[in-house]
Design a protein around this motif. Sequence first.
Motif, short mmCIF file in Angstrom:
data_model
loop_
_atom_site.label_atom_id
_atom_site.label_comp_id
_atom_site.label_asym_id
_atom_site.label_seq_id
_atom_site.Cartn_x
_atom_site.Cartn_y
_atom_site.Cartn_z
N MET A 1 43.06 10.64 54.44
CA MET A 1 44.36 10.25 55.01
C MET A 1 44.28 10.32 56.54
N ASP A 2 44.67 9.24 57.17
CA ASP A 2 44.57 9.15 58.62
C ASP A 2 45.86 9.69 59.25
N MET A 3 45.94 10.99 59.41
CA MET A 3 47.17 11.62 59.92
C MET A 3 46.81 12.54 61.06
N ASP A 4 47.67 12.63 62.04
CA ASP A 4 47.46 13.55 63.14
C ASP A 4 48.09 14.89 62.73
N TRP A 5 47.39 15.61 61.86
CA TRP A 5 47.97 16.80 61.23
C TRP A 5 48.47 17.84 62.23
N THR A 6 47.81 17.95 63.37
CA THR A 6 48.19 19.04 64.28
C THR A 6 49.40 18.69 65.14
N ASN A 7 49.84 17.41 65.07
CA ASN A 7 51.01 17.04 65.88
C ASN A 7 52.22 16.64 65.05
N LEU A 8 52.30 17.15 63.82
CA LEU A 8 53.46 16.81 62.98
C LEU A 8 54.68 17.57 63.47
N GLY A 9 55.85 16.94 63.36
CA GLY A 9 57.09 17.63 63.69
C GLY A 9 57.82 17.99 62.41
N PHE A 10 59.15 18.01 62.45
CA PHE A 10 59.95 18.25 61.24
C PHE A 10 60.82 17.01 61.04
N ASN A 11 60.16 15.92 60.65
CA ASN A 11 60.84 14.63 60.44
C ASN A 11 60.36 14.07 59.12
N TYR A 12 61.12 13.11 58.60
CA TYR A 12 60.68 12.44 57.36
C TYR A 12 59.55 11.47 57.67
N LEU A 13 58.44 11.65 57.00
CA LEU A 13 57.34 10.68 57.09
C LEU A 13 57.15 10.12 55.68
N PRO A 14 56.94 8.82 55.56
CA PRO A 14 56.78 8.25 54.21
C PRO A 14 55.56 8.84 53.50
N THR A 15 55.70 9.04 52.20
CA THR A 15 54.57 9.49 51.38
C THR A 15 54.42 8.49 50.23
N LYS A 16 53.58 8.83 49.26
CA LYS A 16 53.24 7.83 48.24
C LYS A 16 54.37 7.61 47.23
N ALA A 17 54.94 8.68 46.73
CA ALA A 17 55.92 8.53 45.65
C ALA A 17 56.85 9.73 45.58
N PHE A 18 58.00 9.54 44.95
CA PHE A 18 58.88 10.68 44.66
C PHE A 18 59.09 10.77 43.15
N VAL A 19 59.59 11.92 42.72
CA VAL A 19 59.79 12.16 41.29
C VAL A 19 61.28 12.09 40.99
N GLN A 20 61.63 11.44 39.90
CA GLN A 20 63.05 11.29 39.54
C GLN A 20 63.25 11.57 38.06
N ALA A 21 64.34 12.29 37.74
CA ALA A 21 64.77 12.44 36.35
C ALA A 21 66.27 12.18 36.34
N ASP A 22 66.76 11.59 35.25
CA ASP A 22 68.18 11.25 35.16
C ASP A 22 68.80 11.93 33.95
N TYR A 23 70.05 12.34 34.15
CA TYR A 23 70.79 13.02 33.07
C TYR A 23 71.89 12.10 32.58
N ALA A 24 71.87 11.79 31.30
CA ALA A 24 72.94 10.98 30.69
C ALA A 24 73.02 11.33 29.22
N ASP A 25 74.19 11.17 28.63
CA ASP A 25 74.41 11.46 27.20
C ASP A 25 73.89 12.86 26.82
N GLY A 26 74.08 13.80 27.72
CA GLY A 26 73.76 15.19 27.39
C GLY A 26 72.28 15.56 27.47
#
Length: 335
Positions: free
Chosen positions: A1-26
Amino acid sequence: MDMDWTNLGFNYLPTKAFVQADYADGAWSAPTLNTEPYLSMHISANCFHYGQACFEGLKAFRTKEGKAVIFRPDMGAKRMILSGERICMQPPSEELFIEACKMAVKENIDYLPPYGTGASLYMRPFLIGTQPIIGVNPSDTYTFIVFVTPVGPYYKEGFSPVNALVVEGFDRAAAQGTGRTKVAGNYAASLKPGIQAKKKGFPIVLYTDPVEHKYIDEFGTSNFIGITDDEYQTPDSPSILQSITNNSLQTLSKEYGLTPVKMPIPLDEVDRFKEVGACGTAAVITPIYSITKGDKVWTFGDEHKAGKTLTKLYEHLQGIQYGERDDSYNWLIEV
Ligand SMILES: Cc1ncc(COP(=O)(O)O)c(C=O)c1O
């Protein structure tokens, strides 16, 4: 991964994927991976109008031995259950919460900063009520998401003390309100006093209790710690968040001959402390040099250097997180 790891701040940076679960009908769906960081939602969803929203903030680390670990996700799960119950939301079970966290780290493993950079993978689980609703009622459907983003070390210029301002004229949480939980609305309520303090040159605010404004509650996004010769004191209050960092530091404090004590702490008596700190996931500990309320200023230790005890506690907890010290309390969950 081509990232400047030592200069990261506290901001949202895009990543590959997020995890989602949905609750319906109990029932909750199995967690799935999504790559586009957008949700398509009904304009009348409960979370937009009546505030059914809560979140967690935790971190994953790359240890010295190269393992990928998450710090105390079980505690985050328990707190999300508490938050969910307080505002009548269906929370994910502890198992689903941990499974989703592990999945999010695994899928985004290329974004987990390497050991030695001081950076980590910030994890943001959140839960929202999604049912289209017009009357004030709890939702029947929920979405639970975990996304991650790499963040830099909090202290780029070293672990140095800051000045805090006591908030006057606003409360972040009501006496019997939602302050114990991590519901989104608490943070909306804290924006204005936080911005006003920053304009006056204070990076951090301190709230007193919402009934008498006499006892210390907590800082804007961190708990209060005061160190005496033999005690680690922290406020006992129904309106403060139950910090996972604070809980961990209380345990570690015993190894340094301190007794952890939860008690009401009058602001007027704050000069009994040799060291004062703010603790939370983002920074672990922020040493506090001064607390200002109107014309009154209390100071603690050296303006430019954190106190000895808080430094030891900070280094110990970070040492566990990066696998440099024994994880004697089993706080790390390997992915
Ligand atoms: C209001 C508030 N208090 C305390 C904390 C610290 O909690 P934790 O140590 O679980 O991150 C946070 C979040 O970080 C917070 O938002």
